[in-house]
Design an enzyme around this catalytic site. Structure first.
Site, PDB file in Angstrom:
ATOM      1  N   HIS A  68       0.828  -1.222   0.000  1.00  0.00           N
ATOM      2  CA  HIS A  68       0.000   0.000   0.000  1.00  0.00           C
ATOM      3  C   HIS A  68       0.858   1.268   0.000  1.00  0.00           C
ATOM      4  O   HIS A  68       0.514   2.260   0.635  1.00  0.00           O
ATOM      5  CB  HIS A  68      -0.952   0.027   1.205  1.00  0.00           C
ATOM      6  CG  HIS A  68      -1.948  -1.086   1.232  1.00  0.00           C
ATOM      7  ND1 HIS A  68      -3.233  -0.948   0.757  1.00  0.00           N
ATOM      8  CD2 HIS A  68      -1.853  -2.364   1.661  1.00  0.00           C
ATOM      9  CE1 HIS A  68      -3.891  -2.087   0.916  1.00  0.00           C
ATOM     10  NE2 HIS A  68      -3.077  -2.972   1.458  1.00  0.00           N
ATOM     11  N   ASN A 107     -10.330  -2.806   2.549  1.00  0.00           N
ATOM     12  CA  ASN A 107     -10.024  -2.801   1.121  1.00  0.00           C
ATOM     13  C   ASN A 107     -11.300  -2.560   0.328  1.00  0.00           C
ATOM     14  O   ASN A 107     -12.407  -2.593   0.889  1.00  0.00           O
ATOM     15  CB  ASN A 107      -9.428  -4.147   0.697  1.00  0.00           C
ATOM     16  CG  ASN A 107      -7.950  -4.286   1.075  1.00  0.00           C
ATOM     17  OD1 ASN A 107      -7.256  -3.295   1.285  1.00  0.00           O
ATOM     18  ND2 ASN A 107      -7.481  -5.510   1.165  1.00  0.00           N
ATOM     19  N   HIS A 157      -3.900   1.039  12.060  1.00  0.00           N
ATOM     20  CA  HIS A 157      -3.627  -0.240  12.744  1.00  0.00           C
ATOM     21  C   HIS A 157      -4.968  -0.886  13.101  1.00  0.00           C
ATOM     22  O   HIS A 157      -5.817  -0.229  13.729  1.00  0.00           O
ATOM     23  CB  HIS A 157      -2.799   0.045  14.009  1.00  0.00           C
ATOM     24  CG  HIS A 157      -2.576  -1.139  14.893  1.00  0.00           C
ATOM     25  ND1 HIS A 157      -2.462  -2.419  14.404  1.00  0.00           N
ATOM     26  CD2 HIS A 157      -2.436  -1.237  16.240  1.00  0.00           C
ATOM     27  CE1 HIS A 157      -2.267  -3.254  15.414  1.00  0.00           C
ATOM     28  NE2 HIS A 157      -2.246  -2.561  16.533  1.00  0.00           N
TER      29      HIS A 157
HETATM   30  C1  HEM Z   1      -8.136  -8.356   5.231  1.00  0.00           C
HETATM   31  C2  HEM Z   1      -6.870  -8.283   4.947  1.00  0.00           C
HETATM   32  C3  HEM Z   1      -6.124  -6.976   4.842  1.00  0.00           C
HETATM   33  C4  HEM Z   1      -6.585  -5.735   4.543  1.00  0.00           C
HETATM   34  C5  HEM Z   1      -8.007  -5.316   4.241  1.00  0.00           C
HETATM   35  C6  HEM Z   1      -5.466  -4.833   4.584  1.00  0.00           C
HETATM   36  C7  HEM Z   1      -5.526  -3.474   4.346  1.00  0.00           C
HETATM   37  C8  HEM Z   1      -4.466  -2.624   4.408  1.00  0.00           C
HETATM   38  C9  HEM Z   1      -4.492  -1.233   4.081  1.00  0.00           C
HETATM   39  C10 HEM Z   1      -5.721  -0.471   3.637  1.00  0.00           C
HETATM   40  C11 HEM Z   1      -3.253  -0.733   4.246  1.00  0.00           C
HETATM   41  C12 HEM Z   1      -2.812   0.687   3.949  1.00  0.00           C
HETATM   42  C13 HEM Z   1      -2.969   1.553   5.159  1.00  0.00           C
HETATM   43  C14 HEM Z   1      -2.585   2.962   4.821  1.00  0.00           C
HETATM   44  O1  HEM Z   1      -3.241   3.549   3.944  1.00  0.00           O
HETATM   45  O2  HEM Z   1      -1.648   3.476   5.437  1.00  0.00           O
HETATM   46  C15 HEM Z   1      -2.431  -1.797   4.690  1.00  0.00           C
HETATM   47  C16 HEM Z   1      -1.098  -1.662   4.974  1.00  0.00           C
HETATM   48  C17 HEM Z   1      -0.355  -2.681   5.480  1.00  0.00           C
HETATM   49  N1  HEM Z   1      -0.759  -3.973   5.694  1.00  0.00           N
HETATM   50 FE1  HEM Z   1      -2.551  -4.731   5.393  1.00  0.00          FE
HETATM   51  N2  HEM Z   1      -4.332  -5.541   4.914  1.00  0.00           N
HETATM   52  C18 HEM Z   1      -4.719  -6.853   5.091  1.00  0.00           C
HETATM   53  C19 HEM Z   1      -3.915  -7.889   5.464  1.00  0.00           C
HETATM   54  C20 HEM Z   1      -2.665  -7.740   5.941  1.00  0.00           C
HETATM   55  C21 HEM Z   1      -1.886  -8.774   6.558  1.00  0.00           C
HETATM   56  C22 HEM Z   1      -2.366 -10.209   6.763  1.00  0.00           C
HETATM   57  C23 HEM Z   1      -0.710  -8.224   6.910  1.00  0.00           C
HETATM   58  C24 HEM Z   1       0.455  -8.850   7.605  1.00  0.00           C
HETATM   59  C25 HEM Z   1       0.465 -10.009   8.205  1.00  0.00           C
HETATM   60  C26 HEM Z   1      -0.737  -6.836   6.514  1.00  0.00           C
HETATM   61  C27 HEM Z   1       0.292  -5.948   6.665  1.00  0.00           C
HETATM   62  C28 HEM Z   1       0.273  -4.647   6.258  1.00  0.00           C
HETATM   63  C29 HEM Z   1       1.406  -3.762   6.388  1.00  0.00           C
HETATM   64  C30 HEM Z   1       2.769  -4.115   6.942  1.00  0.00           C
HETATM   65  C31 HEM Z   1       1.001  -2.523   5.906  1.00  0.00           C
HETATM   66  C32 HEM Z   1       1.820  -1.240   5.853  1.00  0.00           C
HETATM   67  C33 HEM Z   1       1.436  -0.449   7.094  1.00  0.00           C
HETATM   68  C34 HEM Z   1       2.209   0.823   7.251  1.00  0.00           C
HETATM   69  O3  HEM Z   1       3.366   0.894   6.816  1.00  0.00           O
HETATM   70  O4  HEM Z   1       1.659   1.753   7.874  1.00  0.00           O
HETATM   71  N3  HEM Z   1      -1.933  -6.575   5.942  1.00  0.00           N
HETATM   72  N4  HEM Z   1      -3.184  -2.950   4.785  1.00  0.00           N
END
Ligand code: HEM
Length: 755
Positions: free
Chosen positions: A131, A203, A395
């Protein structure tokens, strides 16, 4: 401009008297870079920094510990009339290093050079691991109160207004990648509630690739560019992605959403959002309900065609972020209704045979309707991308009383991952104190010190129990608004296993196929064919065809045909689910706010009519862009926003022709290859523009001699969605009547087996 415009007085404070027309304009056409237009000559008089534009705002000026400060947002921006060092010392020269003579060596004692370059050297922080590419906006959420019987969350009580910050994103691409790639879109909302921050990190697709967060590094490694050549950027059309998903078949449903039109949204404003996981809501009596979050856009769900997405990737890689910012600047504030699907909190956590802990499954809205619980309006653009959009930290563990988690194993890994990654991305553990992340509720934690500490904590006893600080801070009970986890029984054997209910990977993909309109199925077929056609390895293609065979024989056969491969037989019995019409985006009508209407005109057009049509578009809450052979003022009266050389049809929701413009002076290949070798009576770029709009099933209209241009572009006068006449405003009316459906769907031909 209106005398009472707030920006005018703000700018006047800085630069003195401004006249309406040389200064602050509440611009009709969005995209104005600053709140005051520049003068031609390099300015010679110092002045204070300008205020932000009227469409912009910044984070609330609460203290690092969430206390209201009453300060204006200017106080977080730079101030003073003169250039200074970071220490506030005024500088005489920032253009030359300190040297021993004009041709001599630079002196080590140049502390200004040292400070300037040191800071520049550290301007970049790591981009998000996923993202990375995003755009954001400020807004407000107003609750209807309809969820108060099932959750005690204060921000969901009737009439409560809560400030929000929303960041939309793609998943796979790097920060500089194109907006319109085929990908999942992030939809993350930060609610600054009176009880602390609640983040809904969702999402635009209601399911996920994997059922267990331990697989997240695998799916992302597969989707990211190949590690040797680092290609391709920001897309799934490559071998490693399809290698993984064809083997890890729980990814089938999410992949199918990506291949559908949902993978290429028309706009962030026209996307649904989903919390994906099932959450547990708790009311004041301690009763629990399971729930799934949904965002429903007031403008409906719309998508690009694949060709539009590809063209936009080249001509305007910022297509989505520009659309969001421009719409807000133009006053077309996008809105979404927040809704919940609710399910009884039974021990098995199933609903109508669907496992609520499996994030690869939806619950069709026909089985569990989405109940609206509030309305979100995005009403201001950020005033600084880095400070706000880049530094915001969402978060899934930012929860408020009344909202709890479930045992979804994907959610569990997320609860660890976000904080973990943000320590590195934002340079230490104090990122909650960055202005955009600060809660709007008082913070009294016992977390201390660390990089970038900006709070000045008082007291001597950041530990519990203590007596030196009078035992403070005290722990609250539920009656004082404390967050208390639902006290659930937990038992089980320690195993690395998934429940048997997680093993059905095909019945919901089939439900999706059966629910789409024929045009949407065609798009799905072509997306699979395109993506697999970009793979090198035949084994990968064949293996994915086996997956498609388990969804539908027509889908599998048509893709196999495009790949030049035989279609395999299914390996599981095909399910027979009832279609869910809510999954299709075709057939419903939606408002037109913020749509873009291109108006092609030249000196031979009746400019009075063009002006009237343009005004009618503005009055309808849309943006008219005048497209002419060259820039400047058409006929000395009408400002031109696009030229035949700069316009492409992907920018417009509908195209109007005020005549049949003759080739412009630059309509030849060496100057503009789009013009080819010229030689047509109508400018070839206009024919390309209107031909593309027609091919993409957009409404096309014209008056005056426009029929000649349409004929020259090979567009049949009687074709669906083509409007001609002599009355420009009448043509506009008929064209606008077509737009609520988004496209003229009948114009797309469909294979008889797909219909
Ligand atoms: C239903 C499943 C998931 C959804 C809907 C989702 C959604 C998102 C979204 C919208 C962001 C962007 C947030 C922003 O705009 O700053 C994001 C970032 C991220 N997601 Fe997920 N994600 C999912 C699953 C996962 C999983 C399973 C992991 C790890 C085990 C993960 C790890 C991360 C990480 C590391 C970031 C970057 C966060 C940051 O640097 O601030 N995500 N996710």
């Amino acid at each position: 401009m209106n005398e009472s415009h707030p920006l005018k007085s703000a700018v006047e404070k800085v630069v003195g008297a401004v006249t309406d027309h040389d200064a602050v304009q509440a611009a009709e056409i969005p995209g104005v870079p600053n709140s005051l237009p520049p003068q031609l000559e390099e300015p010679t008089e110092p002045r204070e920094p300008l205020p932000p534009k009227p469409d912009q705002t910044g984070p609330e000026t609460v203290s690092p510990t969430g206390q209201p400060t009453g300060a204006s947002q200017d106080q977080m921006a730079q101030g003073g009339e003169y250039l200074t060092t970071a220490q506030g010392v005024r500088l005489r020269d920032t253009d030359h290093s300190l040297k021993a003579g004009p041709r001599g060596p630079v002196l080590l004692q140049d502390h200004h050079l040292r400070e300037k370059v040191m800071h520049f050297d550290h301007e970049r922080i790591p981009e998000r691991v996923v993202h990375a590419r995003g755009a954001a906006a400020h807004g407000v959420f107003q609750a209807y109160g309809t969820a108060s019987n099932i959750t005690k969350a204060a921000f969901l009580a009737e009439g409560v207004r809560t400030q929000v910050f929303v960041r939309f994103s793609t998943v796979l691409g790097s920060r500089g990648s194109a907006d319109t790639v085929r990908d999942t879109r992030g939809f993350a909302t930060k609610f600054y509630t009176a009880e602390g921050v609640f983040d809904l990190v969702g999402n635009n697709i209601p399911v996920f690739f994997i059922q267990d967060g331990i697989k997240f590094p695998d799916v992302i490694h597969a989707g990211k560019p190949h590690p040797d050549r680092e290609i391709p950027q920001a897309q799934s059309a490559h071998d490693t992605f399809w290698d993984f998903v064809s083997l890890h078949t729980e990814a089938t449903f999410h992949t199918m959403w990506n291949m559908s039109d949902r993978g290429i949204p028309r706009s962030f404003r026209m996307m649904e959002g989903f919390g994906v996981h099932t959450f547990r809501l708790v009311n004041a009596a301690g009763e629990t309900t399971l729930a799934k979050w949904h965002w429903k856009p007031k403008l409906g769900v719309h998508s690009l065609t694949w060709e539009e997405a590809q063209i936009a990737g080249g001509v305007d890689p910022d297509f989505h972020r520009r659309d969001l910012a421009d719409a807000i600047e133009a006053g077309a504030h996008p809105q979404w209704e927040l809704g919940i699907q609710v399910f009884p909190d039974t021990p098995e956590q199933m609903f109508e045979g669907i496992d609520l802990l499996d994030p690869t499954k939806i619950v069709p809205e026909e089985l569990a309707p989405v109940h609206p619980v509030g309305l979100m309006t995005l009403n201001a653009n950020p005033s600084n991308f880095f400070a706000e959009t880049e530094q915001v930290a969402f978060h899934v563990g930012h929860l408020v009383p009344g909202i709890d988690i479930t045992d979804d194993p994907l959610l569990a890994a997320r609860l660890f991952s976000y904080l973990d990654t943000q320590i590195t991305r934002l340079g230490g553990p104090n990122f909650a104190q960055i202005p955009i992340n600060r809660p709007h509720a008082p913070v009294n934690d016992m977390l201390r010190d660390g990089f970038h500490q900006t709070a000045v904590h008082r007291g001597v006893a950041p530990y519990r129990p203590n007596s030196l600080d009078g035992g403070c801070p005290f722990q609250a009970g539920a009656e004082q608004g404390a967050y208390v986890e639902v006290p659930l029984e937990v038992a089980g054997r320690k195993v690395r296993e998934a429940p048997a209910t997680f093993s059905d990977h095909y019945s919901q993909p089939r439900l999706f196929w059966l629910s789409l309109s024929p045009v949407e199925r065609e798009h799905l077929i072509s997306a699979y064919t395109f993506e697999l056609g970009k793979c090198y390895e035949q084994a990968v293609k064949e293996r994915q065809l086996r997956v498609l065979a388990n969804i539908d024989p027509v889908l599998c056969r048509e893709v196999a045909d495009g790949l030049g491969l035989p279609a395999p037989e299914p390996t599981v019995p095909l399910a027979d689910p009832a279609p869910s019409p809510a999954l299709s985006q075709v057939g419903r009508e939606w408002p037109l706010d913020g749509r873009i209407i291109g108006i092609v005109a030249d000196e031979t057009s009746d400019l009075g009519v063009v002006g009237a049509v343009r005004q009618a578009v503005l009055d309808g809450g849309m943006t008219p862009l005048v497209i002419a052979p060259k820039g400047g003022m058409l006929g000395g009266t009408l400002a031109v926003q696009r030229t035949f050389a700069t316009a492409r049809s992907v920018e417009f929701d509908a195209v109007l022709l005020a005549g049949a413009p003759a080739p412009g002076d630059d309509a030849y290949g060496a100057r503009d290859a789009k013009a080819g070798d010229g030689g047509t009576p109508v400018d070839p770029r206009v024919l390309l523009l209107v031909g593309e709009a027609y091919r993409h099933a957009k409404a096309v209209g014209g008056w005056g001699t426009a029929a000649q241009a349409l004929q020259a572009a090979g567009i049949p006068a009687q074709a669906p969605g083509v409007v001609t006449g002599q009355d420009g405003e009448g043509v506009l009316r008929d064209v606008l009547a077509l737009l609520p459906l988004h496209r003229v769907w009948d114009r797309f031909r469909v294979h008889p087996d797909v219909a």
